[in-house]
Motif scaffolding. Structure first.
Motif, short mmCIF file in Angstrom:
data_model
loop_
_atom_site.label_atom_id
_atom_site.label_comp_id
_atom_site.label_asym_id
_atom_site.label_seq_id
_atom_site.Cartn_x
_atom_site.Cartn_y
_atom_site.Cartn_z
N GLY A 112 14.46 -6.04 -39.86
CA GLY A 112 14.87 -7.38 -39.46
C GLY A 112 13.74 -8.39 -39.45
N GLY A 113 12.64 -8.08 -40.12
CA GLY A 113 11.48 -8.96 -40.08
C GLY A 113 11.70 -10.31 -40.72
N GLN A 114 12.55 -10.39 -41.74
CA GLN A 114 12.74 -11.65 -42.46
C GLN A 114 13.56 -12.66 -41.67
N THR A 115 14.23 -12.26 -40.60
CA THR A 115 15.12 -13.16 -39.89
C THR A 115 14.38 -14.23 -39.09
N ARG A 144 5.23 -8.57 -34.47
CA ARG A 144 5.04 -8.85 -35.90
C ARG A 144 4.57 -7.62 -36.65
N ALA A 145 3.65 -6.88 -36.07
CA ALA A 145 3.13 -5.68 -36.74
C ALA A 145 4.21 -4.62 -36.88
N GLY A 146 5.12 -4.56 -35.93
CA GLY A 146 6.19 -3.56 -35.97
C GLY A 146 7.37 -3.96 -36.82
N GLY A 147 7.42 -5.22 -37.25
CA GLY A 147 8.54 -5.68 -38.08
C GLY A 147 9.84 -5.79 -37.32
N LEU A 148 9.77 -6.12 -36.04
CA LEU A 148 10.98 -6.27 -35.25
C LEU A 148 11.74 -7.53 -35.66
N PRO A 149 13.03 -7.64 -35.33
CA PRO A 149 13.80 -8.84 -35.71
C PRO A 149 13.17 -10.12 -35.17
N ASP A 150 13.36 -11.21 -35.91
CA ASP A 150 12.86 -12.55 -35.58
C ASP A 150 11.33 -12.62 -35.56
N THR A 151 10.67 -11.89 -36.46
CA THR A 151 9.21 -11.93 -36.50
C THR A 151 8.65 -12.43 -37.82
N CYS A 152 9.45 -12.61 -38.85
CA CYS A 152 9.02 -13.07 -40.17
C CYS A 152 7.95 -12.13 -40.73
N SER A 153 8.30 -10.87 -40.76
CA SER A 153 7.39 -9.85 -41.25
C SER A 153 8.00 -9.19 -42.49
N PRO A 154 7.18 -8.88 -43.50
CA PRO A 154 7.72 -8.18 -44.67
C PRO A 154 8.01 -6.70 -44.38
#
Length: 147
Positions: free
Chosen positions: A119-122, A105-115
């Motif tokens: 790929g954070g929003q996926t 989540r902190a790294g904003g990786l895909p499928d994490t819902c991170s701004p």
């Protein structure tokens, strides 16, 4: 026919795994033993709670075997709970999974819902579905506690 007699012989010789009670009077058992003929029917009944074992309509032709089924769990009800396990009591596998998820989540990786990240929003839909399932499970747990 031979299989039937072999099966009856094996069942008679094998120890019963659990509390089972044959429902017959001693006189009927003695009379059946003297005749030397096996019963025509063996009925196995599983009863729960305070149910009574059904009686045999014809003791010469039928044997009723009752097995009482109590609580399906060995752990007493007051000791069973679905509460989340505290972090210090969890295995290292669960602790590592939590740390990995926090890093993702902190790294904003895909499928994490991170701004943050490409790929954070996926993962926002997945996160909402997980939260919904957790809320339903907690509501069910709370409903089970209230009598």
């Amino acid at each position: 026919m031979l299989r039937t007699f072999a099966l009856i012989g094996l069942l008679a010789a094998a120890p019963v795994a659990g509390p089972a009670v044959a429902q017959s009077s001693p006189a009927a058992v003695q009379q059946q033993a003297e005749s030397g003929k096996p019963p025509q029917r063996i009925r196995s009944v599983t009863i729960t709670g305070n149910q009574a074992c059904p009686k045999s309509s014809d003791p010469d032709a039928e044997i009723v075997v009752c097995a009482r089924q109590g609580e399906p769990y060995r752990i007493p009800k007051e000791l069973r709970d679905d509460k989340p396990i505290a972090a210090q009591n969890q295995s290292w596998v669960n602790r590592t999974a939590v740390a990995d998820d926090a890093g993702r989540r902190a790294g904003g990786l895909p499928d994490t819902c991170s701004p943050v990240g490409s790929g954070g929003q996926t993962g926002c839909g997945k996160l909402r579905a997980e939260q919904f399932a957790a809320e339903r499970a907690e509501a069910r747990r709370q409903a089970d506690i209230i009598p």
